[in-house]
Design an enzyme around this catalytic site. Structure first.
Site, short mmCIF file in Angstrom:
data_model
loop_
_atom_site.label_atom_id
_atom_site.label_comp_id
_atom_site.label_asym_id
_atom_site.label_seq_id
_atom_site.Cartn_x
_atom_site.Cartn_y
_atom_site.Cartn_z
N ASP A 1 0.85 -1.19 0.00
CA ASP A 1 0.00 0.00 0.00
C ASP A 1 0.88 1.24 0.00
O ASP A 1 2.02 1.21 0.48
CB ASP A 1 -0.90 0.02 1.24
CG ASP A 1 -2.09 -0.91 1.10
OD1 ASP A 1 -2.54 -1.10 -0.04
OD2 ASP A 1 -2.54 -1.45 2.12
N PHE B 1 -16.67 7.01 4.40
CA PHE B 1 -15.91 6.63 3.20
C PHE B 1 -15.99 5.12 3.02
O PHE B 1 -15.99 4.36 3.97
CB PHE B 1 -14.44 7.05 3.36
CG PHE B 1 -13.56 6.59 2.24
CD1 PHE B 1 -13.41 7.37 1.10
CD2 PHE B 1 -12.88 5.38 2.31
CE1 PHE B 1 -12.60 6.96 0.06
CE2 PHE B 1 -12.07 4.96 1.28
CZ PHE B 1 -11.93 5.76 0.15
N ASP C 1 -9.12 -5.68 3.27
CA ASP C 1 -7.85 -6.30 2.86
C ASP C 1 -7.83 -7.81 3.09
O ASP C 1 -6.95 -8.51 2.58
CB ASP C 1 -6.67 -5.68 3.64
CG ASP C 1 -6.41 -4.25 3.24
OD1 ASP C 1 -6.55 -3.94 2.04
OD2 ASP C 1 -6.06 -3.45 4.12
#
Length: 693
Positions: A320, A388, A534
C-alpha cells in the site's frame, strides 16, 4: 566478666532470596534436559540421519560389553567404549541444538503467559445491569465495560468510549494508543492490554482459547512447529544420502574382507556416522525454529514456519502507498477554489463534509479550515454522516435542508456532481492534475451539483524507502505499489519512492486479481493490510502480513501479524526469509563438503596396511586407524555445537541475485567445509597422540 555474645537470627520473611535465574540460564538448563529427553526413539525416528546415529550408538554400546558380539575382531574394548561415548555425545549435541532453539520460543511463550492472567471482567447484561465474571467465561458477542487501569479481558471491538490503551505487553511499545469506535483500526483491541484513561465498552469477538494472545503462545512454542515443505524435501534428500552411504559402508565390509583389511562393525559404524550428513541433520530443525525466532524479535508473529520460508521465496511485494511507502497521515495543506469561489468557501464546505470523518485527513481538514477563519459548524447530531467506502471512494454529510456535501477522489465526485445535474469543468480537472503532479492527493469538494474546489493532501515518503526497494531489486524481487489515488499522483509517488510498478485507483478486488495474475505465473506474492477489505487479498497472498492494530478479519486472514503495525516491515520479513533459506543452504553445503576430508582421514587409515598403495591418500598422516577414526568422530561431534550460534543468528545476509548467492555459498561454505575438517581432524589427532592413542 566478659560481655555475653548475643546472636540474632534473621526471620524467614526478611531473608534475601537467591537472585532469579536469567532468561538465558533457564534456556540453557531447559535445553540440557531436552538433549536427554529427545533420545526417545519415538522422537529420534523423525530425523532419519540422527536416527541412524542412534542405532549405531546402541550397537557400539552392546559391543562395549563384548567386542566379539557381532563376530571375531581384534579391536580393544576401550576403543569401542570411546566410539560409543563420542556417538552418544553427537546425539546429545544434535538434540541440544533443537532443544535450545525450542527453548527460546518457550521462554517467549512463558512471558506471554504472564500477560494472560485470569482477569475479572465487568459484563453488561441485557437489562442494563453489570456482572463481574471471569475473563475465561466470556464468549464472542458478550459486551464488557473496562475502566481505567483495568486489563481488557479478551479480543474485541470498541462500541463506546475513547481511551488510551497500553499495548506494551503485546507490542513492547510503551507509548499508549488511542482506541475509539467508528474506525476499523482504532476500534480493535487485544486481550491482555490495559486501559490507561477513561473507559471503553467492548464487544468480545473471540471465545476462550481463540484470542490473539492464545494464538501467539501456541505459535511461539517451538515444539509445535510443523516442518516446512522445503525442510521436508531436504529431510528426504538427507535420508536418501544416508541410505546411499549405508549401502556403501555395507559393501565396504566385503571389499575389506577381499583385501584382508581388519574392519570391524564399530569402525564401519564410525565411518557411516562420519560420512552421512550429520551436521546439517543435527541443525536442520534448529535453523527452522531460529528463523521463526528471528521474525518474532522483529515483533512479528508468524502463524507457521511455512510463512517465514515462503517469504524467502517471494518474487513480488504488493505494498500500500499510505502508511507503507509514505508516512501515512496525509494532511490538508491547501484549499484550491474554482472561479467564483474563494479558498474560504472551499474550506467551509470541506469542513462541513468532514464533521463525521474521524481519520487524520478529516481532522486535518477541519483544523486547516479553522485557521482560515471557519468557526461555525453544524452539530453532528443534526446531519447524516456518510462514511468513506472503497466502492464510493468519497465521504461527506447530508445536511438538514436536504443538500448533500461530498469530498473524495475526483472521478467519484465527478459522478456525484453529474448525478445531481452539475458539470465537471476543465478548470477543476486542471486543479486536480496540478495537485497530482506535485505528488499530492487531490480531494474534490462539491455540494449537490456544484463543485467548489480541491483539497490538497500531502504525502511524505518514508526515509530510506528508495534504498530498500533497490535492495529488493538486487534480490530479484519486484515491488508493486497499490493506491486508491489517481494515476498521475500514483506515478509521481512511485517514481520518487523507486518502486518497479504501481496500480492506481485500486479496489480490494483489484488487489486479489493482481495477486492471482502473478501466482498464475508461478510467482510467490507478499502483501500487507489492516482493514476488513484487505482480508480477501491477505488470504490469497502467499505471505500476508496483517497489522496488529487492524481488524480481526485481517488478522485471521493473514499468516503473519506485525505487533508494531508497521506495514513497511514486510520488507524486513522477506529479508529474514531469505536469510533462513541461505543459512540452510550454506550449512548443507558445509556439511556435505566435510565428507571429503573424512574420506581422506578414515579410508586410508583402514586400508593402508593391507593396501600400501592407499598410503598416498593419507595426506594428514594420522597414524593408526583407531587414531584416525576417533579424530574424525570427535570432529564430527564437536562441529555441531560450534555451528549452533551460526544456525541461530543466521548467515550474514546481503542483498544479491540467486547466482551471486550460490557462488558466495559455494566459495565460503563449500571451500570452508573442505578445509576446516583437515585442520580440525589433524589437530584432534595430535591431541590424541599426547594421550597415547
Amino acid at each position: 566478666m566478659s560481655p555475653s555474645i548475643q546472636t540474632y537470627t534473621v526471620p524467614r520473611a526478611e531473608r534475601k532470596h537467591a537472585p532469579p535465574k536469567s532468561k538465558e540460564t533457564v534456556i540453557w538448563q531447559t535445553a540440557l534436559k531436552g538433549a536427554f529427553s529427545k533420545l526417545d526413539p519415538r522422537l529420534m525416528v523423525k530425523n532419519p540421519v540422527m536416527f541412524v546415529v542412534w542405532i549405531g550408538t546402541i550397537l557400539t554400546f552392546l559391543m562395549s560389553f563384548n567386542p566379539q558380539i557381532f563376530g571375531p575382531t581384534q579391536i580393544s574394548q576401550y576403543y569401542v567404549i570411546w566410539v560409543t561415548i563420542i556417538l552418544f555425545v553427537t546425539l546429545l549435541f544434535a538434540n541440544f541444538a533443537e532443544a535450545y532453539a525450542e527453548g527460546r520460543g518457550k521462554a517467549q511463550a512463558d512471558t506471554l503467559r504472564k500477560t494472560r492472567s485470569d482477569t475479572q471482567a465487568r459484563k453488561l447484561l441485557n437489562n442494563g445491569d453489570s456482572q463481574r465474571v471471569s475473563a475465561s467465561d466470556l464468549r464472542a458477542g458478550d459486551i464488557v465495560r473496562v475502566e481505567a487501569d483495568e486489563l481488557i479481558p479478551s479480543d474485541g471491538e470498541v462500541l463506546e468510549g475513547v481511551a488510551s490503551v497500553d499495548e506494551s505487553a503485546i507490542t513492547g511499545e510503551s507509548a499508549p494508543v488511542i482506541k475509539e469506535p467508528g474506525s476499523d483500526i482504532a476500534s480493535s483491541v487485544t486481550g491482555g492490554t490495559k486501559v490507561r484513561s477513561d473507559y471503553l465498552v467492548i464487544r468480545i469477538t473471540t471465545n476462550p482459547g481463540e484470542s490473539f494472545l492464545d494464538k501467539m503462545i501456541a505459535l511461539v512454542e517451538g515444539a509445535k512447529r510443523q516442518k516446512t515443505p522445503n525442510e521436508i524435501a531436504l529431510t528426504v534428500l538427507l535420508a536418501a544420502l544416508t541410505l546411499v552411504f549405508l549401502m556403501v559402508c555395507a559393501t565396504l565390509i566385503f571389499f575389506a574382507q577381499y583385501s584382508k583389511a581388519a574392519v570391524d562393525v564399530a569402525t564401519i559404524i564410525a565411518l557411516l556416522v562420519c560420512l552421512i550428513p550429520t551436521t546439517i541433520g543435527a541443525l536442520l530443525s534448529a535453523i527452522g525454529i531460529a528463523g521463526m525466532d528471528r521474525v518474532s524479535r522483529f515483533n512479528v508473529i508468524a502463524m507457521s514456519g511455512k510463512a517465514v520460508e515462503a517469504s524467502g521465496d517471494v518474487g513480488v511485494l504488493i505494498l500500500d502507498k499510505t502508511g507503507t511507502i509514505t508516512i501515512g497521515n496525509r494532511l490538508a495543506s491547501e484549499f484550491l477554489a474554482v472561479t467564483g469561489k474563494t479558498a474560504k468557501d472551499v474550506a467551509a464546505i470541506a469542513a462541513y463534509g468532514s464533521i463525521g470523518d474521524t481519520t487524520p485527513e478529516g481532522k486535518s481538514i477541519i483544523e486547516l479550515a479553522r485557521k482560515m477563519g471557519v468557526t461555525e459548524f453544524p452539530e453532528r447530531e443534526n446531519v447524516t454522516c456518510v462514511e468513506f467506502s472503497a466502492e464510493t471512494r468519497s465521504s461527506g454529510v447530508d445536511m438538514p435542508d436536504g443538500s448533500k456535501i461530498r469530498k473524495g477522489a475526483s472521478d467519484a465526485i465527478k459522478r456525484f456532481v453529474q448525478d445531481h445535474g452539475g458539470s465537471w469543468s476543465d478548470e477543476i480537472q486542471k486543479l486536480v492534475e496540478d495537485v497530482a503532479r506535485q505528488g499530492g492527493t487531490p480531494l474534490a469538494v462539491a455540494k449537490d451539483g456544484e463543485v467548489y474546489g480541491v483539497i490538497h493532501l500531502k504525502d511524505i515518503i518514508k526515509p530510506g524507502m528508495r534504498e530498500r526497494f533497490n535492495q529488493m531489486r538486487m534480490m530479484g524481487i519486484k515491488t508493486v505499489m497499490c493506491t486508491g489515488d489517481n494515476p498521475i499522483t500514483a506515478e509521481v509517488i512511485a517514481r520518487e519512492a523507486g518502486v518497479d510498478d504501481f496500480v492506481a485507483q485500486a479496489k480490494p478486488e483489484d488487489k486479489i486479481r493482481l495477486i492471482q495474475e502473478y501466482q498464475s505465473k508461478g510467482v510467490l506474492v507478499a502483501m500487507t493490510g489492516d482493514g476488513t477489505n484487505d482480508a480477501p487479498a491477505l488470504a490469497q497472498a502467499d505471505v500476508g502480513l496483517a497489522m496488529n492494530s487492524g481488524t480481526q478479519a485481517a488478522k485471521e486472514a493473514a499468516n503473519m501479524i506485525d505487533l508494531d503495525s508497521d506495514p513497511s516491515k514486510l520488507i524486513d520479513v522477506v529479508s529474514i526469509g531469505k536469510q533462513l533459506l541461505i543459512t540452510r543452504g550454506a550449512l548443507t553445503t558445509f556439511s556435505v563438503a566435510n565428507d571429503i576430508a573424512k574420506y581422506f582421514a578414515i579410508i586410508p587409515a583402514i586400508f593402508s596396511t593391507s593396501l600400501p598403495a592407499m598410503r598416498v591418500f593419507d595426506v594428514m598422516a594420522l597414524g593408526s586407524s583407531e587414531n584416525a577414526i576417533l579424530s574424525a568422530l570427535i570432529f564430527n561431534a564437536v562441529i555441531i555445537p560450534l555451528l549452533i550460534p551460526l544456525a541461530m543468528r543466521g548467515v550474514k545476509f546481503k542483498p544479491m541475485t540467486a547466482d551471486q548467492l550460490l557462488a558466495r555459498n559455494v566459495f565460503i561454505f563449500g571451500l570452508g567445509g573442505i578445509i576446516a575438517p583437515f585442520i580440525g581432524i589433524k589437530a584432534i589427532s595430535m591431541g590424541l597422540h599426547l594421550f597415547g592413542i
